[in-house]
Design a protein around this motif. Structure first.
Motif, mmCIF file in Angstrom:
data_model
loop_
_atom_site.group_PDB
_atom_site.id
_atom_site.type_symbol
_atom_site.label_atom_id
_atom_site.label_comp_id
_atom_site.label_asym_id
_atom_site.label_seq_id
_atom_site.Cartn_x
_atom_site.Cartn_y
_atom_site.Cartn_z
ATOM 1 N N GLU A 1 0.842 -1.193 0.000
ATOM 2 C CA GLU A 1 0.000 0.000 0.000
ATOM 3 C C GLU A 1 0.876 1.240 0.000
ATOM 4 O OE1 GLU A 1 -3.710 1.977 2.526
ATOM 5 O OE2 GLU A 1 -2.649 0.221 3.296
ATOM 6 N N ASN A 2 0.654 2.121 -0.959
ATOM 7 C CA ASN A 2 1.466 3.328 -1.097
ATOM 8 C C ASN A 2 0.774 4.498 -0.399
ATOM 9 O OD1 ASN A 2 3.188 5.351 -1.849
ATOM 10 N ND2 ASN A 2 2.912 5.118 -4.052
ATOM 11 N N LYS A 3 1.255 4.817 0.805
ATOM 12 C CA LYS A 3 0.711 5.956 1.551
ATOM 13 C C LYS A 3 1.846 6.584 2.352
ATOM 14 C CE LYS A 3 -0.810 3.282 5.581
ATOM 15 N NZ LYS A 3 -1.969 2.923 6.431
ATOM 16 N N ASP A 4 1.597 7.774 2.876
ATOM 17 C CA ASP A 4 2.635 8.454 3.638
ATOM 18 C C ASP A 4 2.982 7.657 4.891
ATOM 19 O OD1 ASP A 4 2.734 10.524 1.821
ATOM 20 O OD2 ASP A 4 1.302 11.777 2.922
ATOM 21 N N PRO A 5 4.265 7.378 5.108
ATOM 22 C CA PRO A 5 4.646 6.577 6.272
ATOM 23 C C PRO A 5 4.621 7.389 7.565
ATOM 24 C CG PRO A 5 6.607 7.260 5.081
ATOM 25 C CD PRO A 5 5.428 7.726 4.269
#
Length: 240
Positions: free
Chosen positions: A207-211
């Motif tokens: 999942e590509n989201k802000d860490p």
């Protein structure tokens, strides 16, 4: 000291046959990794003594916890440590290299959590101890091979967690992105408030989201540990 079992609260570990002894890195990773996604299958790559696999057996209800170790003495010791624990029925160790394990398993098994305290040092210097060098030098398991292999074995909602030198953080993020893995949590570890960041704990998913990015300081002064560190590892260490 290493000839004696290392006793934790719920298990003990023999490490006399292992080149790499129990250290803070492994304990940090085993305690830090999130189990909120309730993994049912776990893989510990380069298990060594079996420490991280045993920590996750204590922390989770996962029905399957596999471990992988290429060095024969360490493999045999991990098997013994698993068998004498309370969770021997859930723990299994493979004696193989990661590349052959990936080839064998990528169409057979997907893991909800893959975890690794990988070999760090890529310097030209070698200690002369073949087993220790294999356990600790990154040419034994390059970061690229580790991340690519993990991406092939990870379930759709799975997490891939590792601890690496802070100097390798950006490299690992780039490699992971090439394999559609993105950080959801990054914790940068410092020995003391005034010291430089030494390690990065990173959790990757598809999942590509802000860490979420935070920092963990281990000590206020020598052997005077921070409350954050004590809270993280209190279920394991007999005393701090």
């Amino acid at each position: 000291m290493s000839q004696k079992p290392f006793k934790f609260k719920q298990f003990s570990i023999d490490q006399d046959r292992c080149a790499m002894k129990i250290g803070t890195d492994g304990v940090l990773l085993g305690a830090w990794t999130s189990l909120q996604h309730q993994p049912d299958s776990i893989l510990d790559i380069g298990t060594g003594t079996g420490l991280i696999a045993l920590m996750l057996a204590q922390r989770s209800e996962a029905g399957l916890i596999d471990a992988l170790e290429i060095e024969e003495n360490a493999y045999e010791q991990a098997v013994d440590n698993f068998e004498k624990s309370d969770w021997g029925d859930r723990l299994f160790c493979y004696h193989a290299g990661f590349d052959e394990f990936v080839k064998e398993m990528q169409d057979e098994e997907k893991y909800d959590l893959i975890i690794s305290n990988p070999p760090f040092y890529s310097e030209d210097y070698k200690s002369g101890n073949e087993n220790r060098d294999q356990a600790r030098f990154s040419d034994a398991l390059p970061l690229e091979e580790l991340i690519e292999g993990a991406s092939l074995l990870l379930s759709d909602k799975g997490h891939f967690d590792l601890i690496i030198p802070f100097t390798e953080e950006q490299k690992s993020l780039k490699i992971a992105k090439d394999h559609k893995l993105f950080p959801v949590q990054i914790t940068r570890v410092k020995g003391t408030e005034s010291s430089l960041v030494k390690r990065s704990l990173i959790s990757f998913t598809f999942e590509n989201k802000d860490p979420e990015i935070d920092e963990l300081i281990l000590e206020i002064s020598r052997h005077n540990y921070t409350e954050e560190f004590k809270a993280l590892v209190e279920d394991f260490y007999l005393k701090l």
